[in-house]
Scaffold this motif. Structure first.
Motif, PDB file in Angstrom:
ATOM      1  N   MET A 221       0.841  -1.195   0.000  1.00  0.00           N
ATOM      2  CA  MET A 221       0.000   0.000   0.000  1.00  0.00           C
ATOM      3  C   MET A 221       0.875   1.244   0.000  1.00  0.00           C
ATOM      4  N   SER A 222       0.576   2.157  -0.899  1.00  0.00           N
ATOM      5  CA  SER A 222       1.275   3.432  -0.907  1.00  0.00           C
ATOM      6  C   SER A 222       0.834   4.263   0.296  1.00  0.00           C
ATOM      7  N   ARG A 223       1.800   4.834   1.012  1.00  0.00           N
ATOM      8  CA  ARG A 223       1.487   5.635   2.196  1.00  0.00           C
ATOM      9  C   ARG A 223       2.094   7.021   2.008  1.00  0.00           C
ATOM     10  N   ARG A 224       1.286   8.034   2.267  1.00  0.00           N
ATOM     11  CA  ARG A 224       1.730   9.412   2.075  1.00  0.00           C
ATOM     12  C   ARG A 224       1.444  10.219   3.331  1.00  0.00           C
ATOM     13  N   LEU A 225       2.486  10.861   3.829  1.00  0.00           N
ATOM     14  CA  LEU A 225       2.413  11.673   5.037  1.00  0.00           C
ATOM     15  C   LEU A 225       2.771  13.103   4.689  1.00  0.00           C
ATOM     16  N   LEU A 226       1.902  14.054   5.028  1.00  0.00           N
ATOM     17  CA  LEU A 226       2.162  15.467   4.781  1.00  0.00           C
ATOM     18  C   LEU A 226       2.127  16.210   6.112  1.00  0.00           C
ATOM     19  N   LEU A 227       3.182  16.959   6.377  1.00  0.00           N
ATOM     20  CA  LEU A 227       3.305  17.706   7.635  1.00  0.00           C
ATOM     21  C   LEU A 227       3.332  19.189   7.319  1.00  0.00           C
ATOM     22  N   VAL A 228       2.573  19.973   8.077  1.00  0.00           N
ATOM     23  CA  VAL A 228       2.500  21.422   7.886  1.00  0.00           C
ATOM     24  C   VAL A 228       3.130  22.099   9.097  1.00  0.00           C
ATOM     25  N   HIS A 229       4.272  22.751   8.878  1.00  0.00           N
ATOM     26  CA  HIS A 229       5.006  23.414   9.950  1.00  0.00           C
ATOM     27  C   HIS A 229       5.196  24.890   9.629  1.00  0.00           C
TER      28      HIS A 229
ATOM     29  N   GLY B 152       9.753   3.744   3.545  1.00  0.00           N
ATOM     30  CA  GLY B 152       9.312   3.818   2.159  1.00  0.00           C
ATOM     31  C   GLY B 152       8.068   4.644   1.928  1.00  0.00           C
ATOM     32  N   ALA B 153       7.557   5.293   2.969  1.00  0.00           N
ATOM     33  CA  ALA B 153       6.409   6.175   2.778  1.00  0.00           C
ATOM     34  C   ALA B 153       6.855   7.452   2.070  1.00  0.00           C
ATOM     35  N   GLU B 154       5.925   8.087   1.389  1.00  0.00           N
ATOM     36  CA  GLU B 154       6.196   9.404   0.799  1.00  0.00           C
ATOM     37  C   GLU B 154       5.964  10.443   1.883  1.00  0.00           C
ATOM     38  N   VAL B 155       7.016  11.126   2.272  1.00  0.00           N
ATOM     39  CA  VAL B 155       6.946  12.129   3.332  1.00  0.00           C
ATOM     40  C   VAL B 155       7.170  13.502   2.710  1.00  0.00           C
ATOM     41  N   VAL B 156       6.216  14.392   2.887  1.00  0.00           N
ATOM     42  CA  VAL B 156       6.299  15.731   2.308  1.00  0.00           C
ATOM     43  C   VAL B 156       6.098  16.756   3.426  1.00  0.00           C
ATOM     44  N   LEU B 157       7.011  17.690   3.504  1.00  0.00           N
ATOM     45  CA  LEU B 157       6.934  18.777   4.474  1.00  0.00           C
ATOM     46  C   LEU B 157       6.489  20.054   3.785  1.00  0.00           C
ATOM     47  N   VAL B 158       5.547  20.748   4.387  1.00  0.00           N
ATOM     48  CA  VAL B 158       5.175  22.102   3.981  1.00  0.00           C
ATOM     49  C   VAL B 158       5.676  23.052   5.060  1.00  0.00           C
ATOM     50  N   THR B 159       6.520  24.008   4.678  1.00  0.00           N
ATOM     51  CA  THR B 159       7.024  25.029   5.589  1.00  0.00           C
ATOM     52  C   THR B 159       6.371  26.346   5.209  1.00  0.00           C
ATOM     53  N   CYS B 160       5.749  27.012   6.174  1.00  0.00           N
ATOM     54  CA  CYS B 160       4.923  28.180   5.858  1.00  0.00           C
ATOM     55  C   CYS B 160       5.709  29.482   5.781  1.00  0.00           C
ATOM     56  N   THR B 161       6.841  29.583   6.464  1.00  0.00           N
ATOM     57  CA  THR B 161       7.659  30.802   6.421  1.00  0.00           C
ATOM     58  C   THR B 161       9.127  30.403   6.464  1.00  0.00           C
ATOM     59  N   LEU B 162      10.003  31.386   6.309  1.00  0.00           N
ATOM     60  CA  LEU B 162      11.447  31.152   6.384  1.00  0.00           C
ATOM     61  C   LEU B 162      12.006  31.393   7.785  1.00  0.00           C
ATOM     62  N   GLY B 163      11.156  31.768   8.730  1.00  0.00           N
ATOM     63  CA  GLY B 163      11.646  31.992  10.088  1.00  0.00           C
ATOM     64  C   GLY B 163      12.528  33.219  10.216  1.00  0.00           C
ATOM     65  N   GLU B 164      12.167  34.265   9.497  1.00  0.00           N
ATOM     66  CA  GLU B 164      13.008  35.468   9.448  1.00  0.00           C
ATOM     67  C   GLU B 164      13.172  36.162  10.792  1.00  0.00           C
ATOM     68  N   GLU B 165      12.218  35.976  11.692  1.00  0.00           N
ATOM     69  CA  GLU B 165      12.243  36.695  12.969  1.00  0.00           C
ATOM     70  C   GLU B 165      12.912  35.907  14.093  1.00  0.00           C
TER      71      GLU B 165
ATOM     72  N   ASP C 285      -3.885  18.473  -2.914  1.00  0.00           N
ATOM     73  CA  ASP C 285      -4.417  17.837  -4.119  1.00  0.00           C
ATOM     74  C   ASP C 285      -3.312  17.177  -4.928  1.00  0.00           C
ATOM     75  N   GLU C 286      -2.124  17.756  -4.904  1.00  0.00           N
ATOM     76  CA  GLU C 286      -0.992  17.178  -5.630  1.00  0.00           C
ATOM     77  C   GLU C 286      -0.456  15.930  -4.920  1.00  0.00           C
ATOM     78  N   VAL C 287      -0.244  16.031  -3.622  1.00  0.00           N
ATOM     79  CA  VAL C 287       0.389  14.938  -2.871  1.00  0.00           C
ATOM     80  C   VAL C 287      -0.606  13.830  -2.542  1.00  0.00           C
ATOM     81  N   ARG C 288      -1.848  14.177  -2.282  1.00  0.00           N
ATOM     82  CA  ARG C 288      -2.894  13.244  -1.881  1.00  0.00           C
ATOM     83  C   ARG C 288      -2.459  12.423  -0.667  1.00  0.00           C
ATOM     84  N   PRO C 289      -2.185  13.098   0.438  1.00  0.00           N
ATOM     85  CA  PRO C 289      -1.703  12.386   1.617  1.00  0.00           C
ATOM     86  C   PRO C 289      -2.794  11.542   2.266  1.00  0.00           C
TER      87      PRO C 289
END
Length: 249
Positions: free
Chosen positions: A1-9, A30-43, A125-129
């Motif tokens: 089974m394909s497994r997809r994990l998406l994390l929003v930080h 072997g899972a597809e792990v995708v991280l979404v980072t919302c900012t660059l941490g400038e502060e 929609d692209e990753v379909r976690p």
């Protein structure tokens, strides 16, 4: 089974401090792990004195530098999937509540929620976690960017025509005083501690590492725990005690 994990930080280093062992585990499995980072941490504050000139109060180049730290951390964790919400530099670190950084036109926490939701929905929609991970409603410790990350993740999940496992918390983000009943999933990261420690060291502007402890800019030691802890917000709970994918067919 394909497994997809998406994390929003929210910022670079959040992913490693709170969910790094989890990311390393599932990437190794072997899972597809995708991280979404919302900012660059400038502060962010800066620990090494020789890099202080990168700060928002000086050259304002910390965000670009931290993106390089993040790339190194993800290599240490074995994670190849990464997106910046809205593209690199699309949203800016808002700083803590009440600081002038929140007035910046690109501040994440005060930006248009509907636009941010659309941007995250496009990634989902692209990753379909199968599993989404973000912060709890308090953002773990109340940072406005963490709270906004929670809001947009839940909004995307609520609007989607799919059923996700949704988990919140992760390591240090779970309040120490939280009752044990709030923890539904414990990920054993002992086999991946070396990867997590290497990733923590990659975030050198923000973290000092002296195993079995690490410290942020306040210098207060925190343990590098053997487990990372989550609350399953939505999805079948059977089998979820030790596996974020537990209960999924």
């Amino acid at each position: 089974m394909s497994r997809r994990l998406l994390l929003v930080h929210a910022h670079p280093d959040d992913e490693t401090i709170t969910t790094g062992g989890t990311m390393a585990r599932y990437a190794a499995d072997g899972a597809e792990v995708v991280l979404v980072t919302c900012t660059l941490g400038e502060e962010g504050e800066i620990i090494p004195p020789e890099l202080a000139g990168l700060g928002s109060w000086a050259a304002d180049q910390l965000g670009g530098y931290r993106s390089g730290e993040l790339s190194a951390a993800l290599r240490a964790l074995g994670v190849t999937g990464h997106r910046f919400l809205g593209g690199i530099g699309g949203w800016r670190d808002s700083g803590m509540a009440g600081t002038p950084a929140a007035e910046h036109p690109r501040a994440f926490a005060t930006g248009p929620l509907d636009k941010q939701v659309r941007q995250l929905r496009a990634i989902v929609d692209e990753v379909r976690p199968d599993v989404l991970v973000t912060y709890n409603a308090f953002g773990g410790y109340g940072h406005p960017d963490h709270i906004r990350a929670h809001e947009i993740t839940m909004a995307v999940a609520d609007a989607a025509r799919r059923v996700f496992h949704i988990a919140s918390g992760g390591g240090a983000l779970l309040p120490p005083e939280a009752p044990a009943t709030e923890i539904t999933t414990t990920i054993d990261i002992r086999p991946y501690l070396a990867a997590k420690i290497a990733a923590l060291r990659a975030h050198a502007t923000q973290v000092t590492v002296n195993p079995p402890e690490f410290a942020l800019s306040n210098g207060v030691p925190q343990p590098i725990a053997d487990g990372e802890y989550y609350t399953l917000v939505r999805g079948p709970r059977q089998g979820a005690e030790t596996d974020l994918f537990g209960g999924l067919a």
